[in-house]
Design a protein around this motif. Sequence first.
Motif, PDB file in Angstrom:
ATOM      1  N   UNK A   1       0.832  -1.204   0.000  1.00  0.00           N
ATOM      2  CA  UNK A   1       0.000   0.000   0.000  1.00  0.00           C
ATOM      3  C   UNK A   1       0.861   1.247   0.000  1.00  0.00           C
ATOM      4  N   UNK A   2       1.824   1.317   0.901  1.00  0.00           N
ATOM      5  CA  UNK A   2       2.650   2.514   1.041  1.00  0.00           C
ATOM      6  C   UNK A   2       3.521   2.760  -0.183  1.00  0.00           C
ATOM      7  N   UNK A   3       3.924   1.702  -0.867  1.00  0.00           N
ATOM      8  CA  UNK A   3       4.817   1.862  -2.019  1.00  0.00           C
ATOM      9  C   UNK A   3       4.063   1.887  -3.341  1.00  0.00           C
ATOM     10  N   UNK A   4       2.753   1.738  -3.313  1.00  0.00           N
ATOM     11  CA  UNK A   4       1.950   1.884  -4.519  1.00  0.00           C
ATOM     12  C   UNK A   4       2.113   0.754  -5.518  1.00  0.00           C
ATOM     13  N   UNK A   5       2.142  -0.481  -5.036  1.00  0.00           N
ATOM     14  CA  UNK A   5       2.242  -1.627  -5.933  1.00  0.00           C
ATOM     15  C   UNK A   5       0.903  -1.839  -6.643  1.00  0.00           C
ATOM     16  N   UNK A   6       0.958  -2.142  -7.925  1.00  0.00           N
ATOM     17  CA  UNK A   6      -0.270  -2.329  -8.691  1.00  0.00           C
ATOM     18  C   UNK A   6      -1.101  -3.444  -8.059  1.00  0.00           C
ATOM     19  N   UNK A   7      -2.392  -3.198  -7.802  1.00  0.00           N
ATOM     20  CA  UNK A   7      -3.208  -4.218  -7.124  1.00  0.00           C
ATOM     21  C   UNK A   7      -3.317  -5.527  -7.892  1.00  0.00           C
TER      22      UNK A   7
ATOM     23  N   UNK B   1      -6.355  -4.516   2.189  1.00  0.00           N
ATOM     24  CA  UNK B   1      -4.957  -4.107   2.327  1.00  0.00           C
ATOM     25  C   UNK B   1      -4.573  -2.955   1.403  1.00  0.00           C
ATOM     26  N   UNK B   2      -5.182  -2.853   0.221  1.00  0.00           N
ATOM     27  CA  UNK B   2      -4.725  -1.873  -0.768  1.00  0.00           C
ATOM     28  C   UNK B   2      -5.666  -0.688  -0.968  1.00  0.00           C
ATOM     29  N   UNK B   3      -6.842  -0.727  -0.370  1.00  0.00           N
ATOM     30  CA  UNK B   3      -7.836   0.339  -0.532  1.00  0.00           C
ATOM     31  C   UNK B   3      -8.063   0.668  -2.013  1.00  0.00           C
ATOM     32  N   UNK B   4      -7.930  -0.348  -2.861  1.00  0.00           N
ATOM     33  CA  UNK B   4      -8.122  -0.124  -4.300  1.00  0.00           C
ATOM     34  C   UNK B   4      -9.590  -0.076  -4.679  1.00  0.00           C
ATOM     35  N   UNK B   5     -10.470  -0.437  -3.747  1.00  0.00           N
ATOM     36  CA  UNK B   5     -11.908  -0.489  -4.057  1.00  0.00           C
ATOM     37  C   UNK B   5     -12.659   0.746  -3.578  1.00  0.00           C
ATOM     38  N   UNK B   6     -11.914   1.805  -3.227  1.00  0.00           N
ATOM     39  CA  UNK B   6     -12.509   3.080  -2.814  1.00  0.00           C
ATOM     40  C   UNK B   6     -13.383   2.946  -1.572  1.00  0.00           C
ATOM     41  N   UNK B   7     -13.015   2.025  -0.681  1.00  0.00           N
ATOM     42  CA  UNK B   7     -13.697   1.959   0.596  1.00  0.00           C
ATOM     43  C   UNK B   7     -14.882   1.027   0.665  1.00  0.00           C
TER      44      UNK B   7
ATOM     45  N   UNK C   1     -11.113   3.251   5.806  1.00  0.00           N
ATOM     46  CA  UNK C   1      -9.874   4.008   5.736  1.00  0.00           C
ATOM     47  C   UNK C   1      -8.770   3.064   5.272  1.00  0.00           C
ATOM     48  N   UNK C   2      -7.702   3.602   4.685  1.00  0.00           N
ATOM     49  CA  UNK C   2      -6.589   2.728   4.313  1.00  0.00           C
ATOM     50  C   UNK C   2      -5.868   2.232   5.555  1.00  0.00           C
ATOM     51  N   UNK C   3      -5.488   0.952   5.538  1.00  0.00           N
ATOM     52  CA  UNK C   3      -4.756   0.395   6.677  1.00  0.00           C
ATOM     53  C   UNK C   3      -3.267   0.647   6.489  1.00  0.00           C
TER      54      UNK C   3
END
Length: 516
Positions: A385-391, A418-424, A429-431
């Motif tokens: 998440x913090x490093x922005x890896x493609x989901x 884990x990635x908050x890629x689904x807009x919540x 909130x992002x973990x």
Amino acid sequence: MQKARTLRLILGDQLDAGHHWFKTNDVNVTYVIAELHQETHYTTHHIQKICGFFAAMKRFAMALKQANFNVVYLTLDDTSNDNSLPELIQRLCNEYHCDRFEYQRPDEYRLAIQLADMVLMHSTVHCIESEHFFLPFEEISTYFTKNKHITMEHFYRKMRKRFNILMNGDSPEGGKWNFDNENRKKLKKADLTDIPAPLLFDYDIREIVQRIKKHKIATLGQLQHPFIWPTNRAEAHQLLHYFCRYLLPNFGKFQDTMTANSAHKWSLYHSRLSFALNTKILSPSEVIRSAVAAYKHHPNTISIAQIEGFVRQILGWREYIRAVYWVNMPDYSTYNTLNARRDLPPQFWTGQTKMRCLQHAITQSLEYAYAHHIQRLMITGNFCLLTGIHPDQVDNWYLGIYIDAIEWVEMPNTRGMTQFADNGIVATKPYAASGNYVNKMSDYCGDCHYNVKEKTTETACPLNSLYWHFMITHRARFATNPRIGMVYRNWDKQDEITKQHTLTRAQYYLDNISSL
């Protein structure tokens, strides 16, 4: 040879002896259990995952044969010329002169579509419910709405009431619905010697391994000899009973903790029943019944906080995640809300990293095809998440490396939680977490190459500056979130030089992610 009129498919995650199919034995019905090349190729799987599924399938087929059911059990050798599941089914329907084909509803979208779209010559196609989950499939849409966040706690309470689990009439047992605040203890040094050894098994999988190599199936991870995971009901029940007797008394209290300083650091107090559950060797209802019975019989050693935490994982979270998956697919698999684009770094395949938390979580995953939920969420997941890896890449890694990973349970946990890629949809909130969380919940940081107390020096814990980089990058999205608004107020209080040095250090780590 008996000319069967009905062919029934049993997938590798449908090994449910309690299904109504097996209440009676009809000589006109033939069951097929088959190792399929298509199921080994959609991602690169851990060698233990493939071995586990194939071993469980073989043992289930043997059990059905011993009960005098008509069973066709096929290995990769037998299905090597079948390019797809529908092609195999058509061949078998022709061979056994079947005019009816039945299958249990698959839990993965891709298989559900593949079978739903299948047209057979001379055979009708019928979908039957799997009967595994608490919440019936047809009722998912009455609890969940596409692209909308449904609070898990509210859903969980409804499930507790509906199925009368840990209830005193209309009130929750123990006076509270949730004891999560009591379930966040860190293992102290004195606690380490009390951790029970995990119950392991010793099934011989050499034949399966040879077959995987013969067919040049690409795999990842290491192989345990002998095979340690339960692959039939007898072993799964042994593991369930072991959990209830030796692990449940401390499960809730230590369910979020991590340690590097125990021989049993990979298992701790976790049940490790997820593979047996996700293959349907065990049902969630029997698991909960056994655990609640243990709690009722041993109230002095198993507190309400321990059993409630376990029930919440199965009756709450597992059912919740399955519903999120089905109500949002197929679009869910494409979501990338934070526009994450970076490639997964090579240490995820080797475990070779100077970050001790990441090293332990990845190495353990490669060795055992297993990591518990906090390692998945707050170590590997947080780093991605913090490093922005493609989901898509995060999904594929989680789906492949864990023995219990089937897309319905993996994808919402990974892409959502884990990635908050689904807009919540899953999480509000992002973990995201700095090194402070890891230090609070583990002893990983003590011997790490990096210093968890620093954020701008050359040896500063990468999570510290990466956390702030992530939060500032996405400030426009998260600043109004009431659960994390305070984070930005803390950032704004810092002096400009410190803020710049923090972001510079984060960018250095991002530019050199492969060597962290």
